[in-house]
Design a protein around this motif. Structure first.
Motif, PDB file in Angstrom:
ATOM      1  N   SER A  60      -3.869 -57.550  22.657  1.00  0.00           N
ATOM      2  CA  SER A  60      -2.663 -58.400  22.642  1.00  0.00           C
ATOM      3  C   SER A  60      -2.633 -59.317  23.859  1.00  0.00           C
ATOM      4  O   SER A  60      -2.317 -60.512  23.754  1.00  0.00           O
ATOM      5  CB  SER A  60      -1.406 -57.527  22.646  1.00  0.00           C
ATOM      6  OG  SER A  60      -1.323 -56.809  21.448  1.00  0.00           O
ATOM      7  N   ARG A  98      -3.012 -63.633  24.283  1.00  0.00           N
ATOM      8  CA  ARG A  98      -1.974 -64.402  24.990  1.00  0.00           C
ATOM      9  C   ARG A  98      -2.537 -65.100  26.222  1.00  0.00           C
ATOM     10  O   ARG A  98      -2.106 -66.204  26.564  1.00  0.00           O
ATOM     11  CB  ARG A  98      -0.813 -63.475  25.351  1.00  0.00           C
ATOM     12  CG  ARG A  98       0.020 -63.088  24.106  1.00  0.00           C
ATOM     13  CD  ARG A  98       0.726 -61.771  24.313  1.00  0.00           C
ATOM     14  NE  ARG A  98       1.642 -61.403  23.248  1.00  0.00           N
ATOM     15  CZ  ARG A  98       1.299 -60.814  22.091  1.00  0.00           C
ATOM     16  NH1 ARG A  98       0.040 -60.568  21.828  1.00  0.00           N
ATOM     17  NH2 ARG A  98       2.212 -60.489  21.212  1.00  0.00           N
ATOM     18  N   SER A 121       8.697 -57.161  15.054  1.00  0.00           N
ATOM     19  CA  SER A 121       7.330 -57.645  15.183  1.00  0.00           C
ATOM     20  C   SER A 121       7.145 -58.477  16.438  1.00  0.00           C
ATOM     21  O   SER A 121       7.827 -59.479  16.642  1.00  0.00           O
ATOM     22  CB  SER A 121       6.958 -58.482  13.958  1.00  0.00           C
ATOM     23  OG  SER A 121       5.826 -59.278  14.241  1.00  0.00           O
ATOM     24  N   GLN A 142       4.489 -60.124  17.049  1.00  0.00           N
ATOM     25  CA  GLN A 142       3.796 -61.371  16.660  1.00  0.00           C
ATOM     26  C   GLN A 142       4.820 -62.431  16.283  1.00  0.00           C
ATOM     27  O   GLN A 142       4.710 -63.588  16.691  1.00  0.00           O
ATOM     28  CB  GLN A 142       2.848 -61.107  15.493  1.00  0.00           C
ATOM     29  CG  GLN A 142       1.682 -60.212  15.885  1.00  0.00           C
ATOM     30  CD  GLN A 142       0.775 -59.884  14.716  1.00  0.00           C
ATOM     31  OE1 GLN A 142       1.084 -60.173  13.573  1.00  0.00           O
ATOM     32  NE2 GLN A 142      -0.353 -59.273  15.018  1.00  0.00           N
ATOM     33  N   ASP A 150       0.024 -49.225  16.115  1.00  0.00           N
ATOM     34  CA  ASP A 150      -1.430 -49.290  15.899  1.00  0.00           C
ATOM     35  C   ASP A 150      -2.111 -47.932  16.081  1.00  0.00           C
ATOM     36  O   ASP A 150      -3.287 -47.777  15.748  1.00  0.00           O
ATOM     37  CB  ASP A 150      -2.061 -50.316  16.844  1.00  0.00           C
ATOM     38  CG  ASP A 150      -1.628 -51.738  16.500  1.00  0.00           C
ATOM     39  OD1 ASP A 150      -1.207 -51.973  15.343  1.00  0.00           O
ATOM     40  OD2 ASP A 150      -1.703 -52.610  17.382  1.00  0.00           O
ATOM     41  N   LYS A 185      -0.733 -54.187   7.308  1.00  0.00           N
ATOM     42  CA  LYS A 185      -1.691 -54.414   8.402  1.00  0.00           C
ATOM     43  C   LYS A 185      -3.026 -54.889   7.801  1.00  0.00           C
ATOM     44  O   LYS A 185      -3.072 -55.306   6.653  1.00  0.00           O
ATOM     45  CB  LYS A 185      -1.848 -53.129   9.216  1.00  0.00           C
ATOM     46  CG  LYS A 185      -0.585 -52.749   9.991  1.00  0.00           C
ATOM     47  CD  LYS A 185      -0.305 -53.723  11.118  1.00  0.00           C
ATOM     48  CE  LYS A 185       0.982 -53.394  11.837  1.00  0.00           C
ATOM     49  NZ  LYS A 185       1.398 -54.448  12.763  1.00  0.00           N
TER      50      LYS A 185
HETATM   51  C1  S3P Z   1       0.467 -57.364  17.984  1.00  0.00           C
HETATM   52  C2  S3P Z   1       1.619 -56.892  17.400  1.00  0.00           C
HETATM   53  C3  S3P Z   1       1.634 -55.858  16.352  1.00  0.00           C
HETATM   54  C4  S3P Z   1       0.312 -55.069  16.329  1.00  0.00           C
HETATM   55  C5  S3P Z   1      -0.892 -55.969  16.393  1.00  0.00           C
HETATM   56  C6  S3P Z   1      -0.862 -56.817  17.651  1.00  0.00           C
HETATM   57  C7  S3P Z   1       0.577 -58.430  18.990  1.00  0.00           C
HETATM   58  O1  S3P Z   1       1.806 -56.489  15.097  1.00  0.00           O
HETATM   59  O2  S3P Z   1       0.252 -54.261  15.184  1.00  0.00           O
HETATM   60  O3  S3P Z   1      -2.077 -55.197  16.389  1.00  0.00           O
HETATM   61  O4  S3P Z   1      -0.399 -58.692  19.716  1.00  0.00           O
HETATM   62  O5  S3P Z   1       1.655 -59.041  19.081  1.00  0.00           O
HETATM   63  P1  S3P Z   1       3.267 -56.865  14.532  1.00  0.00           P
HETATM   64  O6  S3P Z   1       3.853 -57.900  15.378  1.00  0.00           O
HETATM   65  O7  S3P Z   1       3.007 -57.340  13.134  1.00  0.00           O
HETATM   66  O8  S3P Z   1       4.056 -55.578  14.560  1.00  0.00           O
END
Ligand code: S3P
Length: 429
Positions: A24, A28, A168, A170, A316, A343
């Motif tokens: 993650s 970023r 979420s 993301q 995860d 997922k």
């Molecule tokens: C992530 C957020 C999670 C996670 C993914 C990475 C991120 O997903 O499952 O592996 O880097 O923001 P979601 O935002 O769909 O929950």
């Protein structure tokens, strides 16, 4: 298709590992550095396929990014200097690239088209498209832009107030990135706590952002400035070896430099509640992120119910926790985890299929799993379903089966952990 046959561990697992950089944070780091004005250096970058998709996306947008092993040098020229790509951008398997880049592409004065692999093309994009449309975005695609490929007719967005209807990180991050580029202020009301790396990195790249409980406010028209960044080890990758060490008899393993951000460390809390012999030492910081070394010793586990707010914190890690639960005394119930259905694959079905094939007593439910333990696991032929975390969970399971496990399509593990099998071999010696 690449297949691997794995033998059970006979001598226990021993030694020390350093897992690769956090996925993650790696995404970023590339995003903020590429949008920034000035040159940024990123250290311990995860060179997994997913994060390289984000690198490639910005190269297509005209940013020079040099890679030397796990070090990136990103020559940001500023938002105004990004260029319109002549060809579609490929996001591969990466949901994080797809969602976060959507927030950026919708807000830039460029026309772009983006697509993904077979798995990503099935995953919901309306969760970012609908709120971005509220900000004035023009996004086109299949099923009313709910699926990739998507076309972005980028334009200046307007800051709005958005109440998120999904937990979420993301989606939250896409909206904050769009808000940073929009005209006026954007307010995002979070539905629950999710990983906060975007909010933590923004000030480091000179971006103003305010957080008050579940409300995040970001003023628009902001230009990030370059910053150097060291990335901690990925707790989601470490989780596989922590459970491996707990389940394999006569083991003692230490994973060094593991990111322990409180929005990500639910796996540690749960394993400790299950009675794991697990200790965190050498707590310190890498940049602003808390890290530590985590040591595990094999020992018995007890079942528990995993539900509610902690689910987003360990989303995860649920596949590997399900494996741990097959060896725990009692019935483990995992609830409120419906997100697993969307997922890289339907992880509820995939975990249940693979562990059932190995002899576990596990039932899928609509939003989770019910696992009765402990059960002895047996060798089987299983599939990764093209999902890196299902592949790694199955590989860890093979350590405690009574005969060999064959995993079909093992290469997807490169998505988040390119040296996973090297590390596995290293600790089995
Ligand atoms: C992530 C957020 C999670 C996670 C993914 C990475 C991120 O997903 O499952 O592996 O880097 O923001 P979601 O935002 O769909 O929950």
């Amino acid at each position: 298709m690449t297949t691997i046959e794995l033998q059970p561990a006979t001598k226990g697992l021993h030694g020390t590992l350093q897992v690769p950089g956090d996925k993650s944070i790696s995404h970023r780091a590339v995003i903020f550095s590429a949008l920034a004005e000035g040159t940024s250096h990123v250290y311990n970058f995860l060179t997994g396929e997913d994060c390289l998709r984000t690198v490639e996306a910005f190269r297509k947008l005209g940013v020079r990014i040099d890679q030397e092993a796990d070090k990136l040098t990103i020559y940001g020229q500023g938002i105004k200097h990004l260029v319109e790509p002549a060809a579609p951008i490929y996001f591969g398997n990466s949901g994080t690239t797809a969602r976060l880049m959507s927030g950026i592409l919708a807000a830039l004065p460029l026309f772009t088209v983006a697509y993904g692999d077979e798995s990503l093309a099935k995953r919901p994009m309306d969760r970012v498209v609908v709120p971005l449309e509220k900000m004035g975005a023009h996004i086109y695609g299949r099923e009313e832009a709910a699926r990739l490929p998507l076309a972005f007719k980028g334009n200046k967005l307007t800051g709005v107030t958005i109440e998120m209807n999904v937990k979420s990180a993301q989606v939250k991050s896409a909206l904050l990135l769009a808000g940073m580029l929009a005209e006026g202020e954007t307010k995002v009301y979070e539905k629950g706590v999710t990983r906060n790396h975007t909010e933590m990195l923004m000030p480091q790249y000179g971006i103003t952002i305010h957080k008050n409980r579940n409300v995040i406010t970001i003023p628009g028209n902001q230009q990030p400035v370059a910053s150097n960044l060291h990335i901690p080890g990925d707790i989601s990758s470490a989780a596989f070896f922590l459970v491996a060490g707990l389940l394999t008899e006569n083991s003692e393993l230490t994973i060094k430099n593991v990111g322990l951000n409180p929005t990500r460390d639910g796996i540690i809390t749960v394993l400790q509640k299950m009675g794991a012999k697990l200790a965190v030492t050498n707590r310190t910081y890498v940049g602003h992120e808390p890290v530590g070394d985590v040591t595990v010793e094999s020992g018995p586990l007890k079942a528990m119910t995993i539900e509610g707010d902690i689910i987003a914190n360990l989303i995860d890690e649920i596949p590997i926790l399900a494996l741990a639960a097959t060896q725990a005394e009692g019935t483990t119930v995992i609830k409120d985890a419906k997100e697993l259905r969307v997922k890289e694959t339907d992880r509820i079905a995939a975990v249940a299929n693979n562990l059932t094939a190995m002899g576990a007593n596990i039932e899928p439910t609509e939003d989770g799993l019910v696992i009765h333990g402990p059960t002895r696991l047996t060798g089987a032929v299983v599939h990764s379903y093209g999902d890196h975390r299902i592949g790694m969970m199955s590989a860890v399971a093979s350590l405690i089966t009574d005969s060999d496990v064959t995993i079909k399509d093992k290469n997807c593990i490169n998505i988040s952990y390119p040296n996973f099998f090297e590390h596995l071999t290293h600790i089995m010696k």
